[in-house]
Design an enzyme around this catalytic site. Sequence first.
Site, PDB file in Angstrom:
ATOM      1  N   LYS A 182     -12.918  -0.779  52.043  1.00 20.78           N
ATOM      2  CA  LYS A 182     -11.981   0.179  52.623  1.00 20.78           C
ATOM      3  C   LYS A 182     -11.049   0.708  51.535  1.00 20.78           C
ATOM      4  O   LYS A 182     -10.670  -0.041  50.621  1.00 20.78           O
ATOM      5  CB  LYS A 182     -11.187  -0.540  53.721  1.00 20.78           C
ATOM      6  CG  LYS A 182     -10.225   0.303  54.535  1.00 20.78           C
ATOM      7  CD  LYS A 182      -9.585  -0.588  55.592  1.00 20.78           C
ATOM      8  CE  LYS A 182      -8.606   0.151  56.489  1.00 20.78           C
ATOM      9  NZ  LYS A 182      -8.060  -0.750  57.536  1.00 20.78           N
ATOM     10  N   SER A 215      -8.330   0.776  62.044  1.00 23.99           N
ATOM     11  CA  SER A 215      -8.272   1.771  60.984  1.00 23.99           C
ATOM     12  C   SER A 215      -9.446   1.713  60.018  1.00 23.99           C
ATOM     13  O   SER A 215      -9.623   2.611  59.190  1.00 23.99           O
ATOM     14  CB  SER A 215      -6.965   1.574  60.207  1.00 23.99           C
ATOM     15  OG  SER A 215      -6.904   0.285  59.623  1.00 23.99           O
ATOM     16  N   SER A 221      -7.928  -3.762  63.528  1.00 20.96           N
ATOM     17  CA  SER A 221      -8.569  -2.702  62.737  1.00 20.96           C
ATOM     18  C   SER A 221      -9.904  -3.053  62.108  1.00 20.96           C
ATOM     19  O   SER A 221     -10.569  -2.185  61.555  1.00 20.96           O
ATOM     20  CB  SER A 221      -7.616  -2.225  61.634  1.00 20.96           C
ATOM     21  OG  SER A 221      -6.542  -1.503  62.182  1.00 20.96           O
TER      22      SER A 221
END
Length: 461
Positions: free
Chosen positions: A74, A149, A173
């Site tokens: 990420k 996220s 997330s």
Amino acid sequence: MTILETAHALRARKVSSAELTAAAIESIRQLNPKLNAFITVTEDHARQQAKAADEALARGTDHGPLHGIPVAVKDMFSTKGVRTTCGSALFTNHIPDADAAVVEKLAAAGAVLLGKTGMHELAYGITSNNPHFGAVRNPWDVERIPGGSSGGSGAAVAAGMVFMAMGSDTGGSIRIPASFCGTVGLKPTSGRVSRYGTMPLDFSLDHMGPLARSVRDAALALAAIAGFDKRDDTSSRQPVGKYVPDAAPSIRGMRIGLAHNFYMERIDPDAGAAVLRMAEAAEKLGARVSQVRVPDIAALNTAGRVILLVEASALMERHMNQREKFGPDVLALLDQGRLLPATDYVNAQRLRRVMQREFNQIWSEVDCLFTPTTPMAAPRIGENTVQLGDATDDVRLAATRLVRGINVLGLPALSIPCGLDRRGLPLGLQIVGKAFDEAGVLRVGAALEDATDHHRLTPPA
């Protein structure tokens, strides 16, 4: 193929890391224009790493199951010499001079880094509809959100671009994208994985963990990244366990709890039915499933929201003079956090400690809990509300309702695929365990995975 299957093929010389990496790069080239799963692709560096991995294996140097395997992280994990944006206009041109601890450990394990995945701005949301880098799209239906996220990580794994992608989890997330994209997602115990070198959202709720194609793949990733790090003052000295489940893991006699309050309320009937089918599968494997009552999770969620609002706003305070660089949803949350009184924050932290003690009593009754990961499958991009029974819920609050409290408690939680809803969209089962019992949670997940094979389901072409 899974990481384990591919690792065997690599060592049998049926495939090379260079070939795996070339295939992954081609997959990204074809699919990323549709899915927007990657912000940055490190093609040249990945090819160099793959070449080095093949050469190492040829001379007998083997760094373990991740050796030569294409992965991604990420875009909030610092990568030396590669921009790390955290999905924000504030950091569009930020180039770190060192790697995050997780990136260091993946490199030491021989993994090949393909790039940085897209995400909700500043990791502060569940849609991954990013105003600066564009919306990440769900491989199962490109008109739907992948969750957030860590939406880019979920989409990249589900679409087969990479074998594993790292995510972060502050209020769900990792597990929300796992549920919406039909992958496995693991949030370890607080302190189990170093947060050093990550762009933080919250002082006390952030957790780092993998999204992968199978439970054992997630376990392999955890084995590579877990452990004490003196550079992270939240890092635990608790010994690292044996995380990868055996070929035929037994859960006979394990006590599995189904919460008869909160977790099965206000959910899509398909999500509830899928969880009950997984409980039945566990019973067939010899586990003892029983109904349990959990503490006041609604109050726990409220405490979690207060803590996140305040701590995220405190972290971003030095950037608040650049209001034009924030998306409207994130800016609204940051403004809200700045308005909360200190008494609310202190009382939320006090309630957190009370709830941790109350929740710990559950482990005298059961070894783990089963809940839906999310109360519904992935909503459409731009949808702000979702209908759950007679209630109309805000999408963000609904998506985090069953996962947020686990961050407040700091407990390990695993989301695994548990089938499809009536529209053919993935659903997730959340398995929650006691602190630092990742091995137990992963063993239950692997046994169910072997018995049901839901993880073999793939998005439509």
